[in-house]
Design an enzyme around this catalytic site. Structure first.
Site: not given
Ligand code: C6P
Length: 414
Positions: A131, A208, A211, A234, A372
């Site tokens: 991302h 990261d 998600q 999220k 993104c």
């Protein structure tokens, strides 16, 4: 029946849906079909109530006053930190920095750890799946320090090329920053193995987890990562809050990211002494109600059988993939063997943005565009995709509505 399949059978999605008030909303006169959870998830009643209760019964600034409301607010805020530590299986609360979200966490690590340690010629290893939030902060720190960015490529299925990772790692690699799950394609990366390889080369690893957090159980000690970042919004929590897990020895050695109230032990014009970790990284009045919402979201997830929820989501994703593939003119982008939560695709003859608008008129909320993640689009030589992304509350009926909507798009464009 496999264990996962039997877990899916025991997952009560109707009960879960009843926890999310917004799911009964109508849009354009149609029942809402929310397939945009990778963008932001919806919030259960318990999270809404926790934030409302905070403002009604506990609102005061934290750590700074001796009155009862401040004590309540501080206890709730620090309670969420403890919940975040448990959620990530972090060794202790010192390793949990409360942030504004994933983007904030990555910028903190890039500007604090990266800027203070990188030298000209050092390498920062990223991947083509990242991302923009896990690219641009590293470009900024590379420009500031003279470090160089290297990128692990992906194959046609949207999986990282592991042999290329091995080839790119060297004693020059100082930081590897990699997504746990791709937001554009849904690929689950083998990060435990990748972290071990990067450590063997002497690199520090940031994951990261934006998600991954809503879908997978995360154990930072088992992963042995140095930093892990996520966003509350999220994973059914508040916007504007998130978590940075950092290895204690690294956090201790890192300079502050921002200066201000609460991150100091003592201030004179001659010298400022900083507060201990994690407070050293939390300057200014934070989003306290939001952090309470984060804690409530973690409680919500703790009350759910996560294996059963994942099995349910996997079954819905599998169904969605099969149904969308049946529609003439569709091309699925990203067919990794290990995926979660995301179905990205194109429909011949219709620009994704037009498809998104028509789907919206049918009540179906998807995201269209580059998500993104422009390098991913460039890798597949496409301008954009239609992305249906799942939360624990989605059903096969949601997918049927998506498919009906896509047939409508075809009628209009082909
Ligand atoms: N992805 C999406 O629709 P923030 O904005 O800080 O909460 O999260 C940024 C971010 C970082 N990494 C990954 C893998 C992400 O998916 C996101 C946010 C959303 O895919 C909005 S762009």
């Amino acid at each position: 029946m496999t264990t996962l399949a039997s877990s899916a059978a025991t997952f009560n999605v109707d009960k879960v849906r009843a926890d999310f008030p917004i799911l009964t909303e109508r849009v354009h006169g149609k029942p809402l079909v929310y397939l945009d959870s990778a963008n932001t998830s919806q919030k259960p009643e318990s999270v809404l109530k926790a934030m409302d209760d905070y403002y009604r019964h506990a609102n005061a600034n934290i750590h700074r006053a001796t009155h009862l409301l401040s004590e309540r607010a501080t206890a709730l805020y620090e309670g969420s930190r403890a919940k975040a530590a448990a959620f990530l299986n972090a060794p202790d609360m010192r390793t949990i920095v409360l942030t504004k979200g994933t983007t904030d966490g990555i910028n903190l690590v890039a500007q604090s750890y990266g800027r203070s340690t990188l030298k000209p010629g050092d390498e920062i290893l990223l991947t083509w799946l990242e991302h923009h939030s896990n690219i641009v902060p590293w470009q900024l720190v590379a420009a500031q320090t003279g470090a160089v960015i290297k990128v692990v490529p992906i194959n046609d299925a949207g999986e990282l090329e592991q042999d290329q990772l091995s080839a790119l790692l060297s004693e020059r690699t100082k930081i590897m920053a990699v997504g746990h799950v791709s937001n554009a394609l849904g690929t689950i990366n083998p990060i435990k193995e990748m972290i071990a390889k990067a450590h063997a080369a002497g690199a520090v690893v940031l994951v990261d987890g934006a998600q991954a957090a809503p879908h997978l159980v995360i154990d930072v000690q088992a992963l042995d990562c140095d930093f892990y970042v996520l966003s509350s919004h999220k994973m059914f929590g508040s916007t504007g809050t998130g978590v940075l897990y950092g290895r204690a020895s690294l956090l201790e050695a890192m300079p502050p990211y921002q200066g201000g109230g609460d991150m100091i032990a003592s201030v004179t014009f001659e010298q400022t002494l900083y507060n201990q970790v994690p407070y050293k990284f939390e300057a200014g009045t934070p989003n306290m109600a939001g952090v309470v919402g984060l804690g409530a979201a973690i409680d919500y997830l703790a009350g759910i059988d996560r294996d059963a929820a994942l099995a349910h989501e996997d079954a819905v994703l599998e169904y969605a993939t099969a149904q969308v593939r049946e529609i003439p003119g569709t091309r699925i982008i990203g067919e990794a063997r290990h995926k979660t939560g995301v179905l990205s695709f194109m429909l011949e003859g219709a620009h994704p943005h037009d498809a998104g608008t028509i789907l919206d008129r049918q009540g179906v909320a998807v995201r269209t565009g580059q998500h993104c993640a422009q390098p991913v689009m460039d890798r597949f030589c496409i301008p954009a995709t239609i992305r249906a992304s799942l939360g624990i509350y989605n059903t096969r009926e949601d997918i049927d509505a998506l498919v009906r909507g896509l047939h409508k798009v075809r009628e209009l464009f082909t």
